[in-house]
Design a protein around this motif. Structure first.
Motif, PDB file in Angstrom:
ATOM      1  N   LYS A   1       0.885  -1.040   0.030  1.00  0.00           N
ATOM      2  CA  LYS A   1       0.120  -0.068   0.048  1.00  0.00           C
ATOM      3  C   LYS A   1       0.770   1.349  -0.003  1.00  0.00           C
ATOM      4  O   LYS A   1       0.456   2.365  -0.475  1.00  0.00           O
ATOM      5  N   ARG A   2       1.829   1.050   0.729  1.00  0.00           N
ATOM      6  CA  ARG A   2       2.741   2.401   0.737  1.00  0.00           C
ATOM      7  C   ARG A   2       4.459   1.941   0.635  1.00  0.00           C
ATOM      8  O   ARG A   2       4.668   0.956   1.284  1.00  0.00           O
TER       9      ARG A   2
ATOM     10  N   ALA B   1      13.090   6.924   4.005  1.00  0.00           N
ATOM     11  CA  ALA B   1      13.772   7.320   5.411  1.00  0.00           C
ATOM     12  C   ALA B   1      12.561   7.138   6.374  1.00  0.00           C
ATOM     13  O   ALA B   1      12.332   8.044   7.196  1.00  0.00           O
ATOM     14  N   PRO B   2      12.439   5.786   6.829  1.00  0.00           N
ATOM     15  CA  PRO B   2      11.567   5.427   7.629  1.00  0.00           C
ATOM     16  C   PRO B   2      11.886   5.352   8.929  1.00  0.00           C
ATOM     17  O   PRO B   2      12.888   5.225   9.680  1.00  0.00           O
ATOM     18  N   TYR B   3      11.067   5.484  10.220  1.00  0.00           N
ATOM     19  CA  TYR B   3      11.135   5.511  11.537  1.00  0.00           C
ATOM     20  C   TYR B   3      10.898   3.921  11.853  1.00  0.00           C
ATOM     21  O   TYR B   3      10.191   3.420  10.920  1.00  0.00           O
ATOM     22  N   TRP B   4      11.646   3.580  12.767  1.00  0.00           N
ATOM     23  CA  TRP B   4      11.158   2.166  12.955  1.00  0.00           C
ATOM     24  C   TRP B   4      10.823   2.057  14.611  1.00  0.00           C
ATOM     25  O   TRP B   4      11.363   2.258  15.490  1.00  0.00           O
ATOM     26  N   ASN B   5       9.267   1.710  14.557  1.00  0.00           N
ATOM     27  CA  ASN B   5       8.645   1.400  15.843  1.00  0.00           C
ATOM     28  C   ASN B   5       9.129   0.220  16.383  1.00  0.00           C
ATOM     29  O   ASN B   5       8.673  -0.853  16.052  1.00  0.00           O
ATOM     30  N   VAL B   6      10.068   0.183  17.497  1.00  0.00           N
ATOM     31  CA  VAL B   6      10.347  -1.023  17.904  1.00  0.00           C
ATOM     32  C   VAL B   6       9.492  -1.703  18.679  1.00  0.00           C
ATOM     33  O   VAL B   6       8.496  -1.253  19.507  1.00  0.00           O
ATOM     34  N   THR B   7       9.274  -3.095  18.464  1.00  0.00           N
ATOM     35  CA  THR B   7       8.218  -3.953  18.870  1.00  0.00           C
ATOM     36  C   THR B   7       8.528  -4.080  20.519  1.00  0.00           C
ATOM     37  O   THR B   7       9.815  -3.782  21.056  1.00  0.00           O
ATOM     38  N   ARG B   8       7.567  -4.148  21.371  1.00  0.00           N
ATOM     39  CA  ARG B   8       7.570  -4.442  22.791  1.00  0.00           C
ATOM     40  C   ARG B   8       8.877  -5.348  23.339  1.00  0.00           C
ATOM     41  O   ARG B   8       9.423  -5.308  24.184  1.00  0.00           O
ATOM     42  N   THR B   9       8.560  -6.626  22.595  1.00  0.00           N
ATOM     43  CA  THR B   9       9.347  -7.761  22.779  1.00  0.00           C
ATOM     44  C   THR B   9      10.898  -7.385  22.773  1.00  0.00           C
ATOM     45  O   THR B   9      12.015  -7.550  23.708  1.00  0.00           O
TER      46      THR B   9
ATOM     47  N   LYS C   1      10.927   1.294   3.179  1.00  0.00           N
ATOM     48  CA  LYS C   1      10.281   0.143   3.698  1.00  0.00           C
ATOM     49  C   LYS C   1       8.987   0.336   3.050  1.00  0.00           C
ATOM     50  O   LYS C   1       8.542   1.197   2.642  1.00  0.00           O
ATOM     51  N   PHE C   2       8.518  -1.002   2.856  1.00  0.00           N
ATOM     52  CA  PHE C   2       7.195  -1.441   1.940  1.00  0.00           C
ATOM     53  C   PHE C   2       6.217  -1.932   2.771  1.00  0.00           C
ATOM     54  O   PHE C   2       6.339  -2.927   3.538  1.00  0.00           O
ATOM     55  N   LEU C   3       4.847  -1.163   3.124  1.00  0.00           N
ATOM     56  CA  LEU C   3       4.015  -1.366   3.958  1.00  0.00           C
ATOM     57  C   LEU C   3       2.841  -2.148   3.072  1.00  0.00           C
ATOM     58  O   LEU C   3       2.422  -1.821   2.065  1.00  0.00           O
ATOM     59  N   PHE C   4       2.460  -3.186   3.839  1.00  0.00           N
ATOM     60  CA  PHE C   4       1.240  -3.966   3.347  1.00  0.00           C
ATOM     61  C   PHE C   4       0.441  -4.515   4.427  1.00  0.00           C
ATOM     62  O   PHE C   4       1.219  -4.768   5.346  1.00  0.00           O
ATOM     63  N   PRO C   5      -0.846  -4.311   4.618  1.00  0.00           N
ATOM     64  CA  PRO C   5      -1.812  -4.462   5.724  1.00  0.00           C
ATOM     65  C   PRO C   5      -1.627  -6.036   6.010  1.00  0.00           C
ATOM     66  O   PRO C   5      -1.877  -6.886   5.052  1.00  0.00           O
ATOM     67  N   ASN C   6      -1.177  -6.380   7.318  1.00  0.00           N
ATOM     68  CA  ASN C   6      -1.483  -8.123   7.584  1.00  0.00           C
ATOM     69  C   ASN C   6      -1.474  -8.104   8.943  1.00  0.00           C
ATOM     70  O   ASN C   6      -0.931  -7.106   9.796  1.00  0.00           O
TER      71      ASN C   6
ATOM     72  N   VAL D   1       9.052  -1.334  -7.891  1.00  0.00           N
ATOM     73  CA  VAL D   1       7.630  -1.237  -7.392  1.00  0.00           C
ATOM     74  C   VAL D   1       7.009   0.226  -7.898  1.00  0.00           C
ATOM     75  O   VAL D   1       5.648   0.019  -8.224  1.00  0.00           O
ATOM     76  N   LEU D   2       7.610   1.196  -7.570  1.00  0.00           N
ATOM     77  CA  LEU D   2       7.155   2.371  -7.895  1.00  0.00           C
ATOM     78  C   LEU D   2       6.729   2.827  -9.673  1.00  0.00           C
ATOM     79  O   LEU D   2       5.720   3.336  -9.683  1.00  0.00           O
ATOM     80  N   ALA D   3       7.801   2.116 -10.263  1.00  0.00           N
ATOM     81  CA  ALA D   3       7.485   2.045 -11.690  1.00  0.00           C
ATOM     82  C   ALA D   3       6.068   1.490 -12.024  1.00  0.00           C
ATOM     83  O   ALA D   3       5.382   1.999 -12.971  1.00  0.00           O
TER      84      ALA D   3
END
Length: 180
Positions: free
Chosen positions: A70-71, A75-83, A131-136, A175-177
């Protein structure tokens, strides 16, 4: 005879396919492979058994899934997982109170029950340049990485479940092309 289940690969003309056991990612368009990249996938860590539900899980293994990209985030942030925060970063922070600040992390909602940590976009960020985002339901994604030498290994199961892609900028252009 068993039924053969159709997947998105069977239905879509343009798709990305991550071949987990082969440690490769492929981009297909109109029945032709347009690109092939090496990937690092999730490491099958320890087996955990939930005695109440009698289910086994492999922590960090890359899940088999199907979703639409989807996106594409530069230059992404990384939201660190709780674990990862609790098991890997918090011990570093306890040993060195300046660890987060000197390693490019910031604490969000500090001191609150929902405190979390994110890594800032910068050279050396764990997610690299893109990073390449896809809902899952697994909250996994495909991303770049600053640890490029790992792509030279024949077995590339080192991640926490996400898929790190070699030559991520070239993959982003592809991907963008096609999606742009």
């Amino acid at each position: 005879l068993g039924r053969v289940r159709r997947s998105r690969v069977d239905l879509d003309k343009t798709f990305v396919q991550v071949l987990i056991p082969d440690f490769h990612l492929e981009f297909w368009a109109d029945g032709k492979r347009v690109a092939r990249h090496r990937v690092i996938v999730g490491k099958p860590r320890e087996k955990k058994c939930d005695e109440k539900t009698a289910t086994m899980t492999l922590a960090y293994a890359t899940p088999v899934q199907s979703a639409e990209i989807k996106r594409v985030v530069m230059a992404p942030y990384w939201n660190v997982t709780r674990t990862i925060k609790e098991q890997e970063l918090d011990p570093q922070q306890a040993a060195n109170p300046l660890y987060y600040a000197t390693h490019g992390y910031e604490v969000m909602r500090a001191g609150e029950p929902r405190e979390w940590v994110r890594e800032l976009p910068r050279p050396g960020n764990s997610l690299g340049f893109v990073k390449f985002l896809f809902p899952n339901p697994y909250d996994t994604y495909i991303h770049d990485t600053p640890t490029q030498p790992m792509f030279n290994r024949p077995v590339r199961a080192f991640s926490h479940g996400c898929m790190r892609v070699h030559q991520a900028r070239d993959f982003a252009r592809t991907v963008l092309a096609f999606l742009g």
